[in-house]
Design a protein around this motif. Structure first.
Motif, PDB file in Angstrom:
ATOM      1  N   TYR A 116       0.826  -1.213   0.000  1.00  0.00           N
ATOM      2  CA  TYR A 116       0.000   0.000   0.000  1.00  0.00           C
ATOM      3  C   TYR A 116       0.856   1.256   0.000  1.00  0.00           C
ATOM      4  CZ  TYR A 116      -3.947  -3.055   0.970  1.00  0.00           C
ATOM      5  OH  TYR A 116      -4.901  -4.031   0.891  1.00  0.00           O
TER       6      TYR A 116
ATOM      7  N   THR B  46       0.516   2.526  -4.243  1.00  0.00           N
ATOM      8  CA  THR B  46      -0.812   2.982  -3.849  1.00  0.00           C
ATOM      9  C   THR B  46      -1.808   2.926  -5.000  1.00  0.00           C
ATOM     10  OG1 THR B  46       0.268   4.440  -2.283  1.00  0.00           O
ATOM     11  CG2 THR B  46      -2.037   4.858  -2.722  1.00  0.00           C
ATOM     12  N   ASP B  47      -1.454   3.469  -6.145  1.00  0.00           N
ATOM     13  CA  ASP B  47      -2.383   3.486  -7.283  1.00  0.00           C
ATOM     14  C   ASP B  47      -2.734   2.083  -7.755  1.00  0.00           C
ATOM     15  OD1 ASP B  47      -2.533   6.242  -7.287  1.00  0.00           O
ATOM     16  OD2 ASP B  47      -0.913   6.477  -8.757  1.00  0.00           O
TER      17      ASP B  47
ATOM     18  N   ARG C 238      -5.098   0.394  -5.336  1.00  0.00           N
ATOM     19  CA  ARG C 238      -6.458   0.916  -5.491  1.00  0.00           C
ATOM     20  C   ARG C 238      -7.129   0.290  -6.720  1.00  0.00           C
ATOM     21  NH1 ARG C 238      -5.521   6.252  -4.668  1.00  0.00           N
ATOM     22  NH2 ARG C 238      -6.078   6.024  -2.500  1.00  0.00           N
ATOM     23  N   LYS C 239      -6.382   0.171  -7.834  1.00  0.00           N
ATOM     24  CA  LYS C 239      -6.935  -0.454  -9.041  1.00  0.00           C
ATOM     25  C   LYS C 239      -7.289  -1.916  -8.782  1.00  0.00           C
ATOM     26  CE  LYS C 239      -4.366   2.479 -12.238  1.00  0.00           C
ATOM     27  NZ  LYS C 239      -3.246   2.532 -13.181  1.00  0.00           N
TER      28      LYS C 239
ATOM     29  N   THR D 119     -10.525  -2.259  -6.953  1.00  0.00           N
ATOM     30  CA  THR D 119     -11.673  -2.043  -7.821  1.00  0.00           C
ATOM     31  C   THR D 119     -11.978  -3.301  -8.628  1.00  0.00           C
ATOM     32  OG1 THR D 119     -10.561   0.069  -8.227  1.00  0.00           O
ATOM     33  CG2 THR D 119     -12.689  -0.192  -9.183  1.00  0.00           C
TER      34      THR D 119
END
Length: 70
Positions: A23, A27-28, A31-32, A35
């Protein structure tokens, strides 16, 4: 503390370290991935979870069966 309790505590610490680093460093991408997981069917996510757990047990069993250094 020794034996099995030490293994459990060490495992929990390693999980926290690895997840925290993922994390913090990615981070990005994390997050993907979240999702994608949210849109994944339950059966597929459950299957992936079982495969990961099985791989963990196999790897742990292999490591524990290695000869102990003297």
């Amino acid at each position: 503390m020794s034996g099995f309790g030490l293994y459990i505590l060490t495992s929990i610490c390693l999980i926290l370290i690895i997840e925290g680093l993922i994390y913090a460093l990615f981070t990005d991408n994390a997050r993907k991935l979240m999702t994608i997981v949210l849109t994944m069917p339950d059966a597929k996510l459950r299957g992936i979870g079982f495969m990961m757990a099985a791989a963990g047990f196999i790897i742990l069993g292999t490591i524990l069966s290695l000869p102990k250094p003297s």
